[in-house]
Design a protein around this motif. Structure first.
Motif, mmCIF file in Angstrom:
data_model
loop_
_atom_site.group_PDB
_atom_site.id
_atom_site.type_symbol
_atom_site.label_atom_id
_atom_site.label_comp_id
_atom_site.label_asym_id
_atom_site.label_seq_id
_atom_site.Cartn_x
_atom_site.Cartn_y
_atom_site.Cartn_z
ATOM 1 N N ALA A 79 0.837 -1.203 0.000
ATOM 2 C CA ALA A 79 0.000 0.000 0.000
ATOM 3 C C ALA A 79 0.871 1.252 0.000
ATOM 4 O O ALA A 79 0.576 2.229 -0.719
ATOM 5 C CB ALA A 79 -0.926 -0.009 1.213
ATOM 6 N N GLU A 80 1.962 1.234 0.768
ATOM 7 C CA GLU A 80 2.881 2.367 0.770
ATOM 8 C C GLU A 80 3.528 2.555 -0.602
ATOM 9 O O GLU A 80 3.676 3.694 -1.081
ATOM 10 C CB GLU A 80 3.965 2.161 1.826
ATOM 11 N N ALA A 81 3.882 1.444 -1.252
ATOM 12 C CA ALA A 81 4.468 1.529 -2.594
ATOM 13 C C ALA A 81 3.496 2.193 -3.562
ATOM 14 O O ALA A 81 3.890 3.037 -4.383
ATOM 15 C CB ALA A 81 4.847 0.137 -3.086
ATOM 16 N N MET A 82 2.211 1.835 -3.464
ATOM 17 C CA MET A 82 1.209 2.437 -4.339
ATOM 18 C C MET A 82 1.015 3.913 -4.015
ATOM 19 O O MET A 82 0.890 4.747 -4.924
ATOM 20 C CB MET A 82 -0.120 1.687 -4.187
ATOM 21 N N GLU A 83 1.003 4.251 -2.727
ATOM 22 C CA GLU A 83 0.834 5.647 -2.326
ATOM 23 C C GLU A 83 1.990 6.514 -2.809
ATOM 24 O O GLU A 83 1.810 7.699 -3.109
ATOM 25 C CB GLU A 83 0.705 5.725 -0.803
ATOM 26 N N ARG A 84 3.189 5.905 -2.888
ATOM 27 C CA ARG A 84 4.362 6.652 -3.345
ATOM 28 C C ARG A 84 4.571 6.535 -4.852
ATOM 29 O O ARG A 84 5.611 6.877 -5.376
ATOM 30 C CB ARG A 84 5.602 6.171 -2.580
ATOM 31 N N LYS A 85 3.534 6.039 -5.549
ATOM 32 C CA LYS A 85 3.495 6.005 -7.020
ATOM 33 C C LYS A 85 4.579 5.114 -7.631
ATOM 34 O O LYS A 85 5.145 5.423 -8.678
ATOM 35 C CB LYS A 85 3.615 7.421 -7.599
ATOM 36 N N ALA A 86 4.852 3.975 -6.988
ATOM 37 C CA ALA A 86 5.830 3.048 -7.553
ATOM 38 C C ALA A 86 5.315 2.508 -8.882
ATOM 39 O O ALA A 86 4.142 2.159 -9.021
ATOM 40 C CB ALA A 86 6.089 1.896 -6.587
ATOM 41 N N GLU A 87 6.207 2.456 -9.866
ATOM 42 C CA GLU A 87 5.873 1.890 -11.168
ATOM 43 C C GLU A 87 6.207 0.396 -11.213
ATOM 44 O O GLU A 87 5.561 -0.376 -11.926
ATOM 45 C CB GLU A 87 6.673 2.611 -12.271
ATOM 46 N N ILE A 88 7.228 0.002 -10.447
ATOM 47 C CA ILE A 88 7.707 -1.376 -10.438
ATOM 48 C C ILE A 88 7.883 -1.808 -8.980
ATOM 49 O O ILE A 88 8.320 -1.012 -8.145
ATOM 50 C CB ILE A 88 9.048 -1.508 -11.189
ATOM 51 N N VAL A 89 7.539 -3.059 -8.676
ATOM 52 C CA VAL A 89 7.730 -3.601 -7.333
ATOM 53 C C VAL A 89 8.548 -4.885 -7.431
ATOM 54 O O VAL A 89 8.186 -5.814 -8.168
ATOM 55 C CB VAL A 89 6.391 -3.887 -6.637
ATOM 56 N N PHE A 90 9.658 -4.938 -6.698
ATOM 57 C CA PHE A 90 10.453 -6.154 -6.520
ATOM 58 C C PHE A 90 10.052 -6.790 -5.203
ATOM 59 O O PHE A 90 9.882 -6.092 -4.200
ATOM 60 C CB PHE A 90 11.948 -5.822 -6.474
ATOM 61 N N MET A 91 9.927 -8.122 -5.184
ATOM 62 C CA MET A 91 9.575 -8.814 -3.946
ATOM 63 C C MET A 91 10.004 -10.277 -4.022
ATOM 64 O O MET A 91 10.084 -10.847 -5.112
ATOM 65 C CB MET A 91 8.080 -8.705 -3.678
ATOM 66 N N ALA A 92 10.276 -10.870 -2.856
ATOM 67 C CA ALA A 92 10.713 -12.263 -2.814
ATOM 68 C C ALA A 92 10.177 -12.948 -1.572
ATOM 69 O O ALA A 92 10.103 -12.354 -0.495
ATOM 70 C CB ALA A 92 12.238 -12.339 -2.835
ATOM 71 N N ASP A 93 9.803 -14.238 -1.734
ATOM 72 C CA ASP A 93 9.479 -15.073 -0.577
ATOM 73 C C ASP A 93 10.335 -16.333 -0.656
ATOM 74 O O ASP A 93 11.347 -16.361 -1.359
ATOM 75 C CB ASP A 93 7.976 -15.385 -0.518
ATOM 76 N N ASP A 94 9.946 -17.383 0.050
ATOM 77 C CA ASP A 94 10.760 -18.596 0.083
ATOM 78 C C ASP A 94 10.836 -19.278 -1.282
ATOM 79 O O ASP A 94 11.765 -20.044 -1.549
ATOM 80 C CB ASP A 94 10.179 -19.604 1.078
ATOM 81 N N ASP A 95 9.856 -19.041 -2.142
ATOM 82 C CA ASP A 95 9.747 -19.793 -3.387
ATOM 83 C C ASP A 95 10.149 -19.019 -4.637
ATOM 84 O O ASP A 95 10.703 -19.597 -5.573
ATOM 85 C CB ASP A 95 8.311 -20.296 -3.561
ATOM 86 N N ARG A 96 9.864 -17.714 -4.662
ATOM 87 C CA ARG A 96 10.152 -16.964 -5.887
ATOM 88 C C ARG A 96 10.618 -15.545 -5.568
ATOM 89 O O ARG A 96 10.222 -14.961 -4.558
ATOM 90 C CB ARG A 96 8.916 -16.889 -6.803
ATOM 91 N N PHE A 97 11.435 -15.043 -6.478
ATOM 92 C CA PHE A 97 11.888 -13.657 -6.446
ATOM 93 C C PHE A 97 11.461 -13.051 -7.775
ATOM 94 O O PHE A 97 11.928 -13.463 -8.828
ATOM 95 C CB PHE A 97 13.409 -13.619 -6.270
ATOM 96 N N ILE A 98 10.541 -12.094 -7.709
ATOM 97 C CA ILE A 98 9.973 -11.528 -8.927
ATOM 98 C C ILE A 98 10.008 -10.004 -8.876
ATOM 99 O O ILE A 98 10.229 -9.397 -7.827
ATOM 100 C CB ILE A 98 8.514 -11.980 -9.145
ATOM 101 N N ALA A 99 9.763 -9.406 -10.036
ATOM 102 C CA ALA A 99 9.529 -7.969 -10.134
ATOM 103 C C ALA A 99 8.367 -7.763 -11.095
ATOM 104 O O ALA A 99 8.320 -8.389 -12.156
ATOM 105 C CB ALA A 99 10.776 -7.248 -10.632
#
Length: 259
Positions: A79-99
């Protein structure tokens, strides 16, 4: 990052950005400004890896894009990323690392991007993979991506994996998608001694020794931990590309910028 970038230039003749662009067939000068990028901490599964989000953000910042790490993880951080107008989000959990590119809907997977990035580095380091036979060690997600990337650079493929079913599945998939035959190696020692261009995509440490290497051997090693034995590092260091995250993250970014 500056030292790593200089190391890449010494070994390949090209910067991290240039290699990442080369991996996806993009001209480095064509890079658009993507706008803000968020690297989202995730607590699911085993939880946040210490410093992971900050490290990824540091790589992206070095590549010249505006990057931030949300102050909270998971949904609140998104939600913070959206509020700050992020165009791209990188994220990772135990199984996958995506953008994910929030406008185009394109999603880049780190395993696939890493395979592409390391083959691009190998292409530059060897002076070109066209008509060369590249040995892929490990037929998991990174090795699979690397194999298809070798074909894109005009090379040929040999594959070794301890699991015969895994290597045979990769060969079948490559043939069905490209019509190209893959040489399946059954013995590691003979396989590595018969090839000079090598992609080490195995999650095993120190199995490549001095006896396996020649003065004209080149290794791109996305595998973690490094498969080259410590005693062999002096012998191969000037012809070895290996890092924990940089090439994969850079290639993910350039994939997203090209969509």
């Amino acid at each position: 990052m500056e030292e790593y970038n200089e190391e890449l230039v010494r070994k390949t003749g090209h910067t991290l950005s240039e290699i990442a662009a080369h991996a996806i067939g993009m001209h480095y000068t064509d890079v658009p400004d993507p706008g803000p990028i968020a690297v989202l901490p995730m607590t699911c599964g085993q939880g946040v890896i210490g410093g992971f989000s900050e490290t990824v953000a540091g790589i992206l910042s070095f590549l010249g894009v505006s990057t931030f790490v949300p102050s909270s993880p998971d949904a609140k951080g998104f939600a913070e990323a959206m509020e700050r107008k992020a165009e791209i989000v990188f994220m990772a959990d135990d199984d996958r690392f995506i953008a994910a590119h929030l406008k185009t809907g394109y999603c880049s997977d780190n395993s696939e991007a890493t395979g592409k990035g390391y083959v691009a580095a190998l292409d530059y380091m060897t002076g070109g993979l066209k008509d060369q036979c590249v040995l892929i060690l490990g037929a998991g997600p990174v090795g699979r991506s690397a194999a298809f990337s070798v074909l894109n650079f005009g090379g040929k493929i040999a594959v070794y994996d301890k699991d015969s079913k895994v290597r045979e599945k990769l060969a079948q998939d490559i043939f069905s998608q490209s019509g190209q035959y893959v040489h399946l190696e059954k013995d590691f020692d003979s396989a590595i001694k018969n090839h000079r261009a090598i992609v080490d995509a195995c999650p095993e440490a120190g199995f490549i020794t001095q006896d396996h290497l020649y003065s004209d051997s080149f290794i791109a090693a996305p595998g973690v931990p490094l498969g080259v034995h410590s005693d062999a590092l002096d012998q191969i260091s000037s012809r070895l590309v290996h890092d924990p995250l940089q090439l994969g993250v850079a290639t993910m970014l350039y994939e997203l910028l090209n969509k």
